[in-house]
Design an enzyme around this catalytic site. Structure first.
Site, short mmCIF file in Angstrom:
data_model
loop_
_atom_site.label_atom_id
_atom_site.label_comp_id
_atom_site.label_asym_id
_atom_site.label_seq_id
_atom_site.Cartn_x
_atom_site.Cartn_y
_atom_site.Cartn_z
N SER A 1 -2.65 -7.64 3.15
CA SER A 1 -2.97 -7.40 4.62
C SER A 1 -3.12 -8.57 5.23
O SER A 1 -2.88 -9.04 6.46
CB SER A 1 -4.16 -6.18 4.96
OG SER A 1 -3.95 -5.15 4.56
N HIS B 1 0.98 -1.16 -0.05
CA HIS B 1 -0.05 0.04 0.14
C HIS B 1 0.92 1.06 -0.15
O HIS B 1 0.68 2.08 -0.67
CB HIS B 1 -0.86 -0.05 1.29
CG HIS B 1 -1.83 -0.96 1.47
ND1 HIS B 1 -2.03 -1.89 2.46
CD2 HIS B 1 -2.86 -1.58 0.67
CE1 HIS B 1 -3.14 -2.41 2.29
NE2 HIS B 1 -3.63 -2.24 0.97
N LYS C 1 -15.89 -6.82 6.39
CA LYS C 1 -14.97 -7.80 6.39
C LYS C 1 -14.34 -8.14 7.81
O LYS C 1 -13.27 -8.89 7.89
CB LYS C 1 -13.63 -6.85 5.68
CG LYS C 1 -13.75 -7.23 4.33
CD LYS C 1 -12.54 -6.66 3.66
CE LYS C 1 -12.43 -6.85 2.22
NZ LYS C 1 -11.18 -6.07 1.53
N ARG D 1 -2.24 -6.42 -8.29
CA ARG D 1 -1.21 -7.43 -7.87
C ARG D 1 -1.29 -8.28 -9.12
O ARG D 1 -1.14 -8.23 -10.36
CB ARG D 1 -1.31 -8.00 -6.59
CG ARG D 1 -1.09 -6.99 -5.57
CD ARG D 1 -1.43 -7.32 -4.31
NE ARG D 1 -3.03 -7.16 -4.10
CZ ARG D 1 -3.63 -7.12 -3.18
NH1 ARG D 1 -3.16 -7.60 -2.25
NH2 ARG D 1 -5.11 -6.97 -2.93
P1 ADP Z 1 -9.42 -4.26 -0.29
O1 ADP Z 1 -9.75 -4.38 1.05
O2 ADP Z 1 -10.21 -3.59 -1.30
O3 ADP Z 1 -8.88 -5.77 -0.66
P2 ADP Z 1 -6.86 -3.26 0.42
O4 ADP Z 1 -7.29 -2.45 1.63
O5 ADP Z 1 -6.07 -4.65 0.92
O6 ADP Z 1 -8.10 -3.66 -0.46
O7 ADP Z 1 -6.13 -2.37 -0.48
C1 ADP Z 1 -6.57 -1.32 -1.35
C2 ADP Z 1 -5.99 -1.58 -2.73
O8 ADP Z 1 -4.49 -1.57 -2.74
C3 ADP Z 1 -6.54 -2.55 -3.49
O9 ADP Z 1 -6.65 -1.69 -4.98
C4 ADP Z 1 -5.44 -3.41 -3.85
O10 ADP Z 1 -5.18 -4.19 -4.88
C5 ADP Z 1 -4.15 -2.52 -3.51
N1 ADP Z 1 -3.16 -3.29 -2.98
C6 ADP Z 1 -2.99 -4.06 -1.93
N2 ADP Z 1 -2.06 -4.58 -1.49
C7 ADP Z 1 -1.13 -4.22 -2.81
C8 ADP Z 1 0.28 -4.34 -2.98
N3 ADP Z 1 0.96 -5.35 -2.55
N4 ADP Z 1 0.79 -3.90 -4.16
C9 ADP Z 1 -0.12 -2.95 -4.78
N5 ADP Z 1 -1.36 -2.84 -4.55
C10 ADP Z 1 -1.77 -3.23 -3.53
#
Ligand code: ADP
Length: 162
Positions: A128, A17, A41, A90
């Site tokens: 996460s 992130h 979630k 990803r």
């Molecule tokens: P969600 O809760 O919608 O799954 P997250 O909160 O984990 O998403 O992440 C928000 C955004 O960050 C999403 O677009 C997800 O694809 C992106 N994201 C999460 N981890 C990574 C990463 N390691 N590299 C690039 N983008 C990421």
């Protein structure tokens, strides 16, 4: 002024992130990281805790603001006058759900463009949920999460198993 929104659950924020936030902050005048409060979630950290963590981790960026919102991100974007939404891609697994979300958001707010940033190869498999799973088994989290949140993650996971 070009403003982009980067929404997510950030439960907790990972280095993946953070990498996206850093890259977006170089491309836009202002980036608003929006911690979503939508409750489906069963998060490890409350929305207020996640908000505080993201604020702490991004404090070093002069043009990054952090906010939180419960509701449709399209409504939030309209309220802030932002018309770019940043999402990360990803491996192939993100593609379908992210495209679907981009189409829905465009229907809700036609001026809103979703901009996908490819995950950095270092963080291609970071998530996460992966960070939480590693924490449960006592792994070294320094390659996964910003140092500012590692202690809290370890403590919360320990508390979970009591
Ligand atoms: P969600 O809760 O919608 O799954 P997250 O909160 O984990 O998403 O992440 C928000 C955004 O960050 C999403 O677009 C997800 O694809 C992106 N994201 C999460 N981890 C990574 C990463 N390691 N590299 C690039 N983008 C990421």
């Amino acid at each position: 002024m070009r403003t982009a929104i980067y929404p997510g659950s950030f439960d907790p924020i990972t280095l993946g992130h953070l990498n996206l936030i850093k890259r977006a902050s170089k491309t836009f005048d202002k980036v608003i990281v929006c911690v979503m409060r939508n409750g489906s979630k069963n998060p490890l950290f409350s929305a207020d805790e996640r908000l505080e963590q993201v604020k702490r981790v991004t404090a070093k960026f002069g043009n990054v603001e952090v906010d939180s919102y419960e509701g449709l991100i399209a409504d939030y974007a309209r309220q802030c006058g932002a018309n770019v939404l940043i999402r990360g891609l990803r491996a192939l697994t993100d593609f379908e759900s992210e495209c679907m979300m981009a189409i829905v958001n465009k229907k809700l707010y036609p001026e809103l463009e979703t901009l996908f940033l490819a995950a950095d190869e270092k963080y291609m498999y970071h998530s996460s949920s992966g960070a939480k799973e590693l924490a449960r088994f006592g792994a070294d989290l320094r390659q996964w999460c910003p140092w500012e949140v590692i202690g809290e993650l370890e403590t919360r996971i320990k508390g979970e198993s009591k």
